[in-house]
Design an enzyme around this catalytic site. Structure first.
Site, short mmCIF file in Angstrom:
data_model
loop_
_atom_site.label_atom_id
_atom_site.label_comp_id
_atom_site.label_asym_id
_atom_site.label_seq_id
_atom_site.Cartn_x
_atom_site.Cartn_y
_atom_site.Cartn_z
N SER A 207 0.83 -1.20 0.00
CA SER A 207 0.00 0.00 0.00
C SER A 207 0.87 1.26 0.00
O SER A 207 1.65 1.46 -0.93
CB SER A 207 -0.95 -0.04 1.20
N ASP B 55 -10.07 -3.87 -4.93
CA ASP B 55 -9.19 -2.88 -4.33
C ASP B 55 -9.21 -1.61 -5.18
O ASP B 55 -9.02 -1.68 -6.40
CB ASP B 55 -7.77 -3.45 -4.26
N HIS C 190 -8.07 -4.83 -0.59
CA HIS C 190 -6.96 -4.02 -0.10
C HIS C 190 -6.71 -4.28 1.39
O HIS C 190 -7.63 -4.29 2.20
CB HIS C 190 -7.23 -2.53 -0.30
#
Length: 408
Positions: free
Chosen positions: A194, A348, A378
């Site tokens: 991320s 995501d 995610h």
């Protein structure tokens, strides 16, 4: 005594009523558009995780004046240091001013080991070395690598480029001292999930042209966020309400990292923060046209940006810096990047950032190993090892990363 008892009961009732009202308001405002698609890995477990997010929402305490939402969420997501591991030697240290934790396999090695520098996710605001402890231990043990987890400074107290600078400085320190850690200087990789994937990509680009350091062997980007120009790409539309990262939260995190201020979030979501000429310049790299058609079939509608607002752009024009948005780097930089591994998840909002970067790398002759979790969402990797809340896809993703590292 009776008076104080009655008064305490009244105050307790008032507090409880306020707390319940705050919970209702928070759920209605923040989670009314939540969507958990049936194709997600363990949708039932994801609902439990979501319920936990709701029940511990710091926004409730913020409304009651107890603490800020960011402070509470940071506390909840900071993780805890685990006990000793018989297979690993764990050392907390500092590379200059940057705190790090080293994970070194105890088993004898015939030669120098690979090295992996890990940057944790958390939207540049949350998480820590401890929160990603299980991931780093797994990678170190299974790939027989020396892993360095970096505790970079967090926003909004430390705005861009603080996190990037910490990650870059820690990486340079490690690369200059590989012999001290028994690491092969020709087999060093940067890795992150991320926001950590964003930092890994930025560090990799910065080091690409350095002749005074060993060349990075690889970059491993786990559902990275790589641009802040377009929050209406297909994945942003399709997965806007899918936990653990909602569309609005993605913009909020980027703005907190950039300015420590998310007051212009709506303009960013609408696309009015980028000048038309600049949008056209970057359209060759940031465009739904570069997304394979199979990823657009799930409810995508082309979006036309709202009217440009120059005053908004002035406050966030650094969004166009590659150190913040690596997808915008020039081809001359991209061509020098090391072999890459990119992991994306179907459910995501950041899926298309990974897909667009994959195309850019391949178009510029960089070898890419791409692994797509068809049932992933995610943040799924950060839930690895959470016992009853563990997700099979997280293990699959980690095993692919290990396989990639061992093949370098």
């Amino acid at each position: 005594m009776a008076f104080f008892y009655i008064l305490s009961v009244i105050l307790l009732v008032i507090f409880t009523a306020s707390f319940i009202t705050a919970i209702r308001t928070t759920i209605q405002s923040d989670y009314s558009n939540v969507s958990i698609p049936p194709g997600v890995n363990h949708p039932g477990k994801l609902r439990i995780v979501l319920a936990f997010m709701i029940s511990t929402s710091g926004k409730i305490l913020e409304k009651m004046g107890v603490c800020t939402k960011i402070a509470f969420t940071r506390y909840m997501r900071s993780g805890r240091k685990l006990g000793p591991d018989p297979q690993l030697a764990l050392v907390d240290a500092r590379f200059g001013r940057v705190p790090v934790r080293l994970y070194r396999p105890r088993a004898p090695s015939a030669g120098l080991r690979p090295g992996a520098i890990f940057f944790h996710g958390g939207g540049w605001l949350y998480c820590s070395i401890d929160s990603h402890e299980k991931i780093c231990r797994y990678i170190a043990k299974e790939s027989e690598s020396v892993v360095v987890s970096v505790g970079y400074r967090l926003a909004p107290e430390h705005k861009y480029p603080a996190a990037y600078e910490d990650c870059l400085n820690a990486t340079i320190h490690f690369m200059r001292n590989t012999e001290h850690y028994g690491v092969d200087p020709a087999r060093i990789s940067v890795c992150g999930d991320s926001a950590g994937g964003n930092l890994a990509a930025a560090v990799s680009q910065t080091l690409a042209g350095r002749s005074d350091l060993p060349k990075l062997r690889a970059q491993i980007l786990i559902y990275p966020g790589l641009q802040a120009l377009d929050f209406n790409l297909p994945s942003y539309q399709q997965n806007r309400g899918v936990p653990l990262l909602f569309r609005e939260r993605a913009a909020f995190f980027a703005l907190q990292y950039l300015n420590g201020d998310a007051s212009h979030m709506q303009e960013v979501l609408e696309g009015s923060h980028i000048p038309p000429d600049m949008r056209m310049k970057y359209r060759k790299w940031v465009s739904p046209d570069n997304i394979p058609e199979k990823f657009k079939v799930r409810g995508y509608k082309p979006h036309k940006p709202h009217e440009f607002k120059a005053e908004v752009y002035e406050t966030m024009k650094r969004f166009c810096e590659p150190n913040l948005c690596p997808l915008l780097a020039e081809d001359a930089v991209i061509q020098q990047l090391p072999e890459s591994f990119i992991l994306t998840c179907e459910y995501d909002v950041l899926r298309d950032d990974g897909l667009l970067y994959k195309k850019r790398l391949e178009d510029n002759g960089v070898r890419v190993t791409w692994y797509h979790l068809e049932d992933g969402f995610h943040g799924i990797m950060s839930l690895y090892g959470y016992r009853v809340l563990k997700f099979r896809s997280a293990k699959r993703g980690l095993d692919r990363i290990v396989k990639f590292l061992k093949g370098l």
